[in-house]
Design an enzyme around this catalytic site. Structure first.
Site, short mmCIF file in Angstrom:
data_model
loop_
_atom_site.label_atom_id
_atom_site.label_comp_id
_atom_site.label_asym_id
_atom_site.label_seq_id
_atom_site.Cartn_x
_atom_site.Cartn_y
_atom_site.Cartn_z
N ASP A 114 45.24 35.49 36.93
CA ASP A 114 45.69 34.28 36.24
C ASP A 114 47.07 34.60 35.65
OD1 ASP A 114 45.30 35.73 33.90
OD2 ASP A 114 43.82 34.36 33.04
N HIS A 115 47.54 33.74 34.75
CA HIS A 115 48.87 33.91 34.19
C HIS A 115 48.98 35.16 33.30
CE1 HIS A 115 46.21 31.36 31.86
NE2 HIS A 115 46.81 31.79 30.78
N CYS A 132 43.53 39.53 34.67
CA CYS A 132 43.80 38.46 33.70
C CYS A 132 44.41 39.14 32.47
CB CYS A 132 42.53 37.65 33.39
SG CYS A 132 41.18 38.56 32.62
N GLY A 133 44.38 38.49 31.32
CA GLY A 133 45.00 39.10 30.15
C GLY A 133 44.30 40.38 29.72
N THR A 134 42.98 40.32 29.68
CA THR A 134 42.19 41.49 29.24
C THR A 134 41.39 42.14 30.36
OG1 THR A 134 40.32 40.05 28.76
CG2 THR A 134 41.84 40.49 26.94
N ILE A 141 38.56 40.97 31.01
CA ILE A 141 37.18 40.65 30.62
C ILE A 141 36.73 39.30 31.18
CG2 ILE A 141 35.63 40.22 28.66
CD1 ILE A 141 37.40 42.21 27.05
N GLY A 142 37.55 38.29 31.04
CA GLY A 142 37.17 36.96 31.56
C GLY A 142 36.91 37.03 33.05
N MET A 143 37.78 37.71 33.77
CA MET A 143 37.59 37.84 35.22
C MET A 143 36.28 38.56 35.52
SD MET A 143 39.93 36.51 37.15
CE MET A 143 41.68 36.16 37.42
N HIS A 187 29.44 55.96 40.92
CA HIS A 187 28.08 55.74 40.42
C HIS A 187 27.61 54.30 40.50
CE1 HIS A 187 27.78 59.67 37.82
NE2 HIS A 187 28.09 59.89 39.08
N ARG A 192 20.61 58.86 43.89
CA ARG A 192 19.94 58.27 42.73
C ARG A 192 20.68 57.05 42.20
NH1 ARG A 192 23.08 62.38 40.93
NH2 ARG A 192 24.08 62.25 38.89
N HIS A 193 21.97 56.98 42.49
CA HIS A 193 22.74 55.83 42.00
C HIS A 193 22.40 54.57 42.79
CE1 HIS A 193 24.80 58.63 39.51
NE2 HIS A 193 25.14 59.36 40.56
C1 RB5 Z 1 44.43 33.60 29.21
O1 RB5 Z 1 45.21 33.28 28.12
C2 RB5 Z 1 43.42 34.69 28.88
O2 RB5 Z 1 42.41 34.15 28.09
C3 RB5 Z 1 42.87 35.28 30.14
O3 RB5 Z 1 43.91 35.82 30.88
C4 RB5 Z 1 41.88 36.42 29.99
O4 RB5 Z 1 42.38 37.42 29.16
C5 RB5 Z 1 40.52 36.07 29.68
O5 RB5 Z 1 39.63 36.95 29.55
#
Ligand code: RB5
Length: 146
Positions: free
Chosen positions: A8-9, A65-67, A69-71, A98, A132-133
């Protein structure tokens, strides 16, 4: 091996650098966007990358993505997808060894491009250990099938 890419952006520059790097390293790459740095919803891109892996078109995926995490949250909703959000080398290697993770999720606002490329190299060049994995991954699949 063909690798599906998406961002994403929050991960646009990283994704493009990863694409160039993988191509230079001899990997085939399928780029699911974004292709210009505009605001998008990361689940839409995660869906394209994960569906490509589910179809067998690509073997591994990388989402930025930014973190990261969302992805990873979106990607892990897809059957057969094991997505790992991480930002350091040990996990990049061991999530292949693993967990047999098939999608790497990175945070464009968490790590620099140089680190991202090192993590990508570890991820795409490390083979699953099995044994085992595999038993443990089978248990994840059982949960998924409930
Ligand atoms: C976008 O602003 C941000 O929320 C997205 O890139 C991501 O970090 C979500 O987890």
């Amino acid at each position: 091996m063909k690798i599906a890419l998406g961002c994403d952006h929050g991960g646009f520059e990283h994704k493009n650098a990863i694409k160039d790097h993988l191509k230079q390293s001899g990997f085939e790459v399928l780029d699911f966007g974004i292709y210009e740095n505009v605001s998008v919803d990361y689940p839409d891109i995660a869906s394209k990358v994960c569906q490509s892996i589910q179809k067998g078109e690509c073997q591994l995926g990388i989402l930025v993505c930014g973190t990261g995490i969302g992805m990873s949250l979106a990607a892990n909703k897809f059957k057969g997808i094991r997505a790992a959000a991480l930002s350091e080398h040990f996990s990049a290697k061991y999530t292949r060894l693993h967990n047999n993770s098939n999608v790497l999720c990175l945070g464009g606002r968490v790590i620099g491009v140089g680190t991202a490329l090192e993590l990508v190299d570890l991820f795409v060049n490390t083979e699953f250990e099995g044994g085992r994995h595999q038993t443990r991954i089978d248990k994840i699949s059982e949960i998924e099938n409930k």
